[in-house]
Design an enzyme around this catalytic site. Structure first.
Site, PDB file in Angstrom:
ATOM      1  N   TYR A   1       0.891  -1.254  -0.016  1.00 17.66           N
ATOM      2  CA  TYR A   1      -0.165  -0.136   0.051  1.00 17.66           C
ATOM      3  C   TYR A   1       0.775   1.274   0.119  1.00 17.66           C
ATOM      4  O   TYR A   1       0.516   2.236  -0.319  1.00 17.66           O
ATOM      5  CB  TYR A   1      -0.946   0.051   1.175  1.00 17.66           C
TER       6      TYR A   1
ATOM      7  N   ASP B   1      -5.509  -7.150   5.632  1.00 11.82           N
ATOM      8  CA  ASP B   1      -6.804  -6.390   5.232  1.00 11.82           C
ATOM      9  C   ASP B   1      -7.846  -7.537   4.628  1.00 11.82           C
ATOM     10  O   ASP B   1      -9.077  -7.369   5.065  1.00 11.82           O
ATOM     11  CB  ASP B   1      -6.381  -5.595   3.929  1.00 11.82           C
TER      12      ASP B   1
ATOM     13  N   ASP C   1     -11.439  -9.102   6.897  1.00 18.54           N
ATOM     14  CA  ASP C   1     -12.789  -9.204   6.250  1.00 18.54           C
ATOM     15  C   ASP C   1     -13.435 -10.527   6.087  1.00 18.54           C
ATOM     16  O   ASP C   1     -14.785 -10.824   6.307  1.00 18.54           O
ATOM     17  CB  ASP C   1     -12.893  -8.490   4.826  1.00 18.54           C
TER      18      ASP C   1
END
Ligand SMILES: NC(=O)c1ccc[n+]([C@@H]2O[C@H](COP(=O)([O-])OP(=O)(O)OC[C@H]3O[C@@H](n4cnc5c(N)ncnc54)[C@H](O)[C@@H]3O)[C@@H](O)[C@H]2O)c1
Length: 356
Positions: free
Chosen positions: A142, A245, A249
């Site tokens: 990122y 990440d 989820d």
């Protein structure tokens, strides 16, 4: 105790759920004799509309001078559907994490027993699942160099980790494991990625300082499978930014819904507390968003940033009582839920307030 809290609702349902989160903090302050003062600030799409900047300098300064931040979400379909947009709400989020040095994202995944049937996973597999994820937050793909070459036909994102970055998150995870079941699973892709080989090397070294903790190293693809197959095998999980990440989820399904999961981002300065869900534009403005993740984020804020464990437990217990009484928001209701027990955002917030 006197504390100053910055409320940063952001976009979409962030506005709706954070308003409820603030109300429960107010109630806790009144009940336990604390003095909480508040300010608010813009981030994301609303900040771009107002100032052209997804993280205005004013917001950053307010964050730095607050004792904690209660955060909502950022994001807007306008940008999701336009990959060419140069200014994007998520840039505000990433810059906030970098500027505040928020390198550790803690995501407790705990299933309230009452929600066993709300998950798409079988209750007998889920029962007893209690995982604490540590996702590294300021490194990885990122934040590395990114761009296009070959006339824009080839794109690249560079993943980078330093020894120091891995070491500090690993240590936080080991410390947490010592207060829990003393089990730690480090997730990487060391069979393929050089960053993962460094990750594994550093975690193995830090592990020597915590001989009581049982350590397991897993490849991320195996973890993705095992989380669903056997969630109870995990206690503390530590992993890099991208893997964390995605896995968290996935793990939200263990807790029944994205609307149930809170997170704490901590590091060098002010801690930021936020639901793991996004701005959910499909339900924005309908008054149906589940506010429990924001309420549970407020509980993490009280515990981690202010050391107010009893106050934090009071909030979690209030959520538990409301669920036990049978109240649900739409996302956690099932075929057994009577329609008069399905509440909107504000009504669910009121139920929790009444049970503090
Ligand atoms: N930390 C953040 O701010 C963050 C995180 C993820 C996504 N986003 C952004 O949010 C926007 C929407 O992304 P998405 O749809 O992939 O993810 P999302 O989390 O917003 O929504 C995924 C699904 O879960 C549901 N949902 C989420 N939170 C809920 C709640 N509290 N109550 C009930 N249902 C809930 C939504 O209705 C949707 O169907 C995008 O712009 C994305 O970039 C932001």
């Amino acid at each position: 105790m006197k504390k100053h809290i910055l409320i940063v609702p952001g976009d979409g349902i962030g506005q709706e759920v954070t308003a409820v989160g603030k109300k429960v903090l107010d109630k806790i302050a009144a009940k336990f004799g604390h003095e909480f003062t508040y300010d608010s600030a813009l981030i994301g799409h609303v900040a771009i509309e107002a100032t052209g900047n997804p993280l205005p300098e004013e917001t950053l300064q307010k964050m730095k001078s607050s004792d904690a931040v209660l955060f909502g979400a950022v994001g807007h379909p306008k940008y999701d559907n336009d990959p060419t947009a140069k200014v994007r709400p998520e840039q505000g989020l990433l810059k906030m994490r970098k500027e505040l040095g928020l390198y550790a994202n803690l995501r407790p995944i705990k299933l309230f027993d009452e929600l066993l049937s709300a998950s798409s996973i079988k209750p007998e597999i889920l029962k007893g699942a209690d995982i604490l994820f540590f996702r590294e937050l300021t490194g990885d793909i990122y934040f590395g160099e990114k761009g296009r070459k070959n006339n824009g036909d080839t794109a690249f994102d560079m993943a980078e980790y330093s020894r120091y970055e891995v070491e500090r998150i690993a240590r936080k995870a080991f410390e947490a494991a010592m207060t829990r079941k003393k089990k730690l699973c480090s997730v990487d892709k060391a069979n393929v990625l050089e960053t993962s080989r460094l990750w594994r090397e550093v975690v193995q070294k830090v592990a020597l300082e915590y001989p009581e903790v049982e350590v397991e190293h897993q490849f991320v693809d195996a973890t993705a499978m095992l989380l669903i197959k056997d969630p109870c095998r995990f206690d503390v999980v530590v992993t890099a930014n991208l893997f964390g990440d995605i896995l968290t989820d996935e793990a939200s399904q263990i807790a029944g819904s994205m609307g149930m999961l809170a997170s704490a981002s901590i590091g060098d300065g002010t801690g930021v507390y936020e639901p793991i869900h996004g701005s959910a534009h499909d339900i924005t403005g309908k008054g149906v968003a589940n506010p429990l993740a924001s309420i549970l984020s407020a509980a993490l804020l009280l515990d981690i940033s202010f050391g107010l464990k009893a106050e934090s437990d009071a909030l979690i217990n209030a959520v538990d009582k409301v669920l036990k009484a049978g109240f649900r928001t739409r996302d956690i209701a099932d075929s057994q839920t009577a329609s008069n027990m399905v509440l909107g955002t504000e009504a669910m917030g009121e139920q929790v307030l009444n049970n503090i």
